[in-house]
Motif scaffolding. Structure first.
Motif, mmCIF file in Angstrom:
data_model
loop_
_atom_site.group_PDB
_atom_site.id
_atom_site.type_symbol
_atom_site.label_atom_id
_atom_site.label_comp_id
_atom_site.label_asym_id
_atom_site.label_seq_id
_atom_site.Cartn_x
_atom_site.Cartn_y
_atom_site.Cartn_z
ATOM 1 N N MET A 192 0.828 -1.211 0.000
ATOM 2 C CA MET A 192 0.000 0.000 0.000
ATOM 3 C C MET A 192 0.860 1.258 0.000
ATOM 4 O O MET A 192 0.529 2.243 -0.626
ATOM 5 C CB MET A 192 -0.901 0.013 1.240
ATOM 6 N N LEU A 193 1.987 1.192 0.715
ATOM 7 C CA LEU A 193 2.855 2.365 0.791
ATOM 8 C C LEU A 193 3.559 2.528 -0.547
ATOM 9 O O LEU A 193 4.212 1.601 -1.016
ATOM 10 C CB LEU A 193 3.879 2.132 1.895
ATOM 11 N N LYS A 194 3.408 3.712 -1.165
ATOM 12 C CA LYS A 194 4.042 3.901 -2.477
ATOM 13 C C LYS A 194 4.995 5.088 -2.439
ATOM 14 O O LYS A 194 4.704 6.149 -2.990
ATOM 15 C CB LYS A 194 2.970 4.131 -3.545
ATOM 16 N N PHE A 225 -4.518 17.042 -1.695
ATOM 17 C CA PHE A 225 -5.132 15.878 -1.063
ATOM 18 C C PHE A 225 -6.319 15.347 -1.863
ATOM 19 O O PHE A 225 -6.521 14.139 -1.958
ATOM 20 C CB PHE A 225 -5.564 16.233 0.363
ATOM 21 N N ILE A 249 -5.293 12.957 -4.473
ATOM 22 C CA ILE A 249 -4.919 11.671 -3.901
ATOM 23 C C ILE A 249 -6.162 10.861 -3.567
ATOM 24 O O ILE A 249 -6.273 9.676 -3.873
ATOM 25 C CB ILE A 249 -4.053 11.892 -2.641
ATOM 26 N N LEU A 250 -7.132 11.554 -2.959
ATOM 27 C CA LEU A 250 -8.380 10.879 -2.575
ATOM 28 C C LEU A 250 -9.096 10.347 -3.819
ATOM 29 O O LEU A 250 -9.603 9.223 -3.831
ATOM 30 C CB LEU A 250 -9.267 11.876 -1.832
ATOM 31 N N ARG A 276 -7.057 7.333 -5.041
ATOM 32 C CA ARG A 276 -6.950 6.220 -4.104
ATOM 33 C C ARG A 276 -8.298 5.661 -3.686
ATOM 34 O O ARG A 276 -8.491 4.452 -3.618
ATOM 35 C CB ARG A 276 -6.178 6.677 -2.853
ATOM 36 N N HIS A 332 -14.989 7.930 -1.940
ATOM 37 C CA HIS A 332 -15.156 8.915 -0.873
ATOM 38 C C HIS A 332 -15.234 10.344 -1.378
ATOM 39 O O HIS A 332 -15.284 11.282 -0.603
ATOM 40 C CB HIS A 332 -14.017 8.781 0.148
ATOM 41 N N GLU A 350 -18.954 18.224 4.457
ATOM 42 C CA GLU A 350 -17.957 17.511 3.671
ATOM 43 C C GLU A 350 -16.942 18.498 3.085
ATOM 44 O O GLU A 350 -15.741 18.252 3.108
ATOM 45 C CB GLU A 350 -18.678 16.749 2.557
ATOM 46 N N LYS A 404 -14.650 19.781 5.874
ATOM 47 C CA LYS A 404 -13.713 18.741 6.313
ATOM 48 C C LYS A 404 -12.584 18.572 5.289
ATOM 49 O O LYS A 404 -11.402 18.544 5.638
ATOM 50 C CB LYS A 404 -14.495 17.431 6.475
ATOM 51 N N LEU A 405 -12.984 18.513 4.021
ATOM 52 C CA LEU A 405 -11.997 18.332 2.958
ATOM 53 C C LEU A 405 -11.037 19.520 2.903
ATOM 54 O O LEU A 405 -9.823 19.354 2.751
ATOM 55 C CB LEU A 405 -12.736 18.180 1.617
ATOM 56 N N GLN A 422 -10.228 21.585 5.346
ATOM 57 C CA GLN A 422 -9.351 21.573 6.523
ATOM 58 C C GLN A 422 -8.224 20.547 6.343
ATOM 59 O O GLN A 422 -7.055 20.837 6.591
ATOM 60 C CB GLN A 422 -10.199 21.269 7.759
ATOM 61 N N VAL A 423 -8.585 19.351 5.871
ATOM 62 C CA VAL A 423 -7.571 18.310 5.667
ATOM 63 C C VAL A 423 -6.551 18.767 4.622
ATOM 64 O O VAL A 423 -5.346 18.603 4.789
ATOM 65 C CB VAL A 423 -8.238 16.982 5.232
ATOM 66 N N GLU A 459 -4.069 21.411 6.017
ATOM 67 C CA GLU A 459 -3.134 20.794 6.947
ATOM 68 C C GLU A 459 -2.160 19.868 6.211
ATOM 69 O O GLU A 459 -0.966 19.807 6.525
ATOM 70 C CB GLU A 459 -3.926 20.005 7.991
ATOM 71 N N PHE A 460 -2.674 19.149 5.225
ATOM 72 C CA PHE A 460 -1.853 18.234 4.427
ATOM 73 C C PHE A 460 -0.731 19.010 3.740
ATOM 74 O O PHE A 460 0.437 18.625 3.783
ATOM 75 C CB PHE A 460 -2.750 17.553 3.391
#
Lengths: 236, 262
Positions: B1-3, B12, B15-16, B19, B23, B98, B101-102, B104-105, B108-109
């Motif tokens: 899983m780790l790439k 982000f 990526i979402l 991946r 979601h 939603e 939240k997205l 904020q993430v 921070e990301f």
């Protein structure tokens, strides 16, 4: 027909270990130790933008040493996985043990590959809990993916054993932040063998961060040179 | 899983999407389905922001409505984004949360990946693109609109950004309010606002404008003195983001009420 060559797995594994040890020998050390509010992380690192210690997720930090390009890639991958997991489920579900397993699997796969060199890095996955009753966690991961859970403190880098020995003598529970920093600095200084020129740790030669269990959602905090100097002033 | 070989992006959402696309809301699927929509979404709001001498205040009421009914009494519509910014959202509750939240993430990301925080303008621009992803939703009347406020460390002042449904970003230099009671709140702020106002005065102005919005707009909740539910008031200064305590807000409402009774 030529005879296929044979090398014993013992030999292959031994060679890899020697190769990595040679790399790690030169790696600067990072010390992680418990203090009264969480975990303090100290690295001998005079650089101000290339870090050995960094934030991964709310309660988790990563301390690393060895080849910068190799641990940097793992740091970034760790943040990515943590954010996706926390977004999919719940932020509390991202744990140090989960991240440690992720790193461990990856490092072990590379160490076992026949055509790639093993990673010349060592990692400490550090985690605190919002609940002060729960002890903080430190996981030390080495190049072949083996990991162990450390109590109270852990050290990575070339002279980790010497520093660990020193900390075994000096470490006590419930240290104040300033005293914990002082303790880590003394441990660094004690391993410098050149007695003609006494070695001194100053705020400019170290990188200091902490995971403060008492702070809000994001527990990680990186201290500036000025703040490190200020903390040193408070040491008893 | 780790790439780790894929060093990746600081975005982000990308990526979402790659991946776990399940979601990421895909509102285009709603096309043509609006006829069948149950019309009991939580909505109706007043959120506002106001600049004062040391920073900016961002606030919102706590009520969500379902048609003519109160759907929820203690919803929070103001979200802290990073150390110096916060967002308040008006519109249909689900996608609103939603989006917050997205956002904020994402902020921070970026900060963790780059080792430095995303500039206030950078945050405001990124929010534009998030609002734009909701266009097809907006076209069906399910609007998500943010109000974004923060303290700009470079410029040394509080700043406010409002958006339109197409992702247009507009900076306001004094105050703004959105939501069903937004216009009423703006009318009050317009009368009280003064560019040199201090924090105490600014908080009073916010309290009064939420009161007026709740008075005129049935979908906006005022202070609930019996259940002790009070509007959220968040102050952003050079020192960071902090919530005004419920006790302080309660005290200010009591003060306003006794003034109105005279």
């Amino acid at each position: 027909m030529s005879t296929p060559y044979y090398v014993s797995p013992d030999q292959i594994w031994e060679d890899k270990k020697v190769f990595v040890d040679r790399g790690i020998e030169q790696a600067k050390e990072v010390v992680v130790l418990e203090y009264n509010n969480g975990l303090l992380m100290v690295a001998e690192n005079p650089r101000r933008t290339i870090f050995k210690i960094s934030e991964i997720y709310d309660r988790i930090a990563l301390a690393s040493t060895g080849r910068v390009s190799e641990y940097e890639a793992l740091r970034v991958a760790g943040i990515r996985e943590a954010e996706v997991k926390g977004y999919t489920y719940y932020r509390e579900d991202v744990t140090g043990k989960w991240l440690t397993n992720l790193y461990s699997q990856h490092m072990s796969a590379i160490a076992q590959g026949w055509d790639v060199k093993p990673l010349e890095i060592e990692l400490l996955v550090c985690e605190v809990d919002s609940n002060p009753e729960t002890r903080s966690q430190i996981y030390k991961i080495t190049f072949d993916g083996t990991y162990e859970e450390s109590e109270k403190f852990a050290v990575i880098g070339g002279r980790a054993d010497a520093i660990t020995e020193k900390l075994n003598e000096t470490f006590t529970d419930g240290l104040e932040l300033a005293d914990a920093l002082q303790l880590a600095s003394r441990a660094f200084e004690s391993i410098e063998v050149d007695e003609s020129e006494p070695y001194e740790i100053t705020p400019h030669t170290i990188e200091v961060s902490c995971l403060d269990a008492t702070s809000g959602r994001r527990k990680f905090r990186r201290f500036s040179v000025e703040e490190i100097a200020e903390i040193f002033n408070h040491a008893s | 899983m780790l790439k780790p070989h894929d060093y990746g992006t600081t975005d982000f959402l990308q990526i979402l999407k790659s991946r776990s696309p399940e979601h990421v809301a895909d509102w285009t699927r709603l096309n043509g389905m609006q006829e069948n929509f149950p019309h009991n979404f939580l909505e109706g709001t007043t959120v506002l922001a106001l600049v004062y001498d040391k920073g900016v205040i961002i606030a919102g009421d706590r009520q969500a409505t379902e048609g003519y009914q109160v759907g929820e009494r203690r919803i929070k519509k103001v979200f802290k984004i990073d150390r110096h910014s916060a967002i308040a959202i008006a519109g249909v509750a689900g996608p609103c949360f939603e989006t917050a939240k997205l956002f904020q993430v994402q902020v921070e990301f970026y900060e963790k990946m780059e080792g430095t925080s995303l500039s206030l303008d950078g945050q405001a621009n990124y929010l534009s693109s998030l609002v734009r992803t909701n266009i097809s939703l907006a076209m069906q009347g399910l609007i998500v609109l943010p109000l974004f406020a923060g303290y700009d460390l470079k410029q040394g002042k509080g700043r406010i950004f409002k958006y339109d449904v197409l992702g247009g970003r507009y900076e306001e230099d004094a105050y703004y309010a959105i939501g069903s009671g937004g216009k009423d709140a703006r009318s009050t702020l317009k009368k009280i606002f003064h560019p040199e106002m201090n924090q105490e005065f600014a908080l009073k102005a916010v309290i009064e404008s939420i009161w007026d919005a709740a008075d005129e707009d049935i979908a906006t909740g005022g202070p609930d003195l019996i259940r002790k539910i009070f509007p959220t008031l968040t102050v952003i200064t050079e020192e960071g983001v902090s919530d005004v305590s419920d006790e302080t807000v309660e005290g200010m409402f009591h003060e306003l009420v006794s003034r109105l009774e005279q």
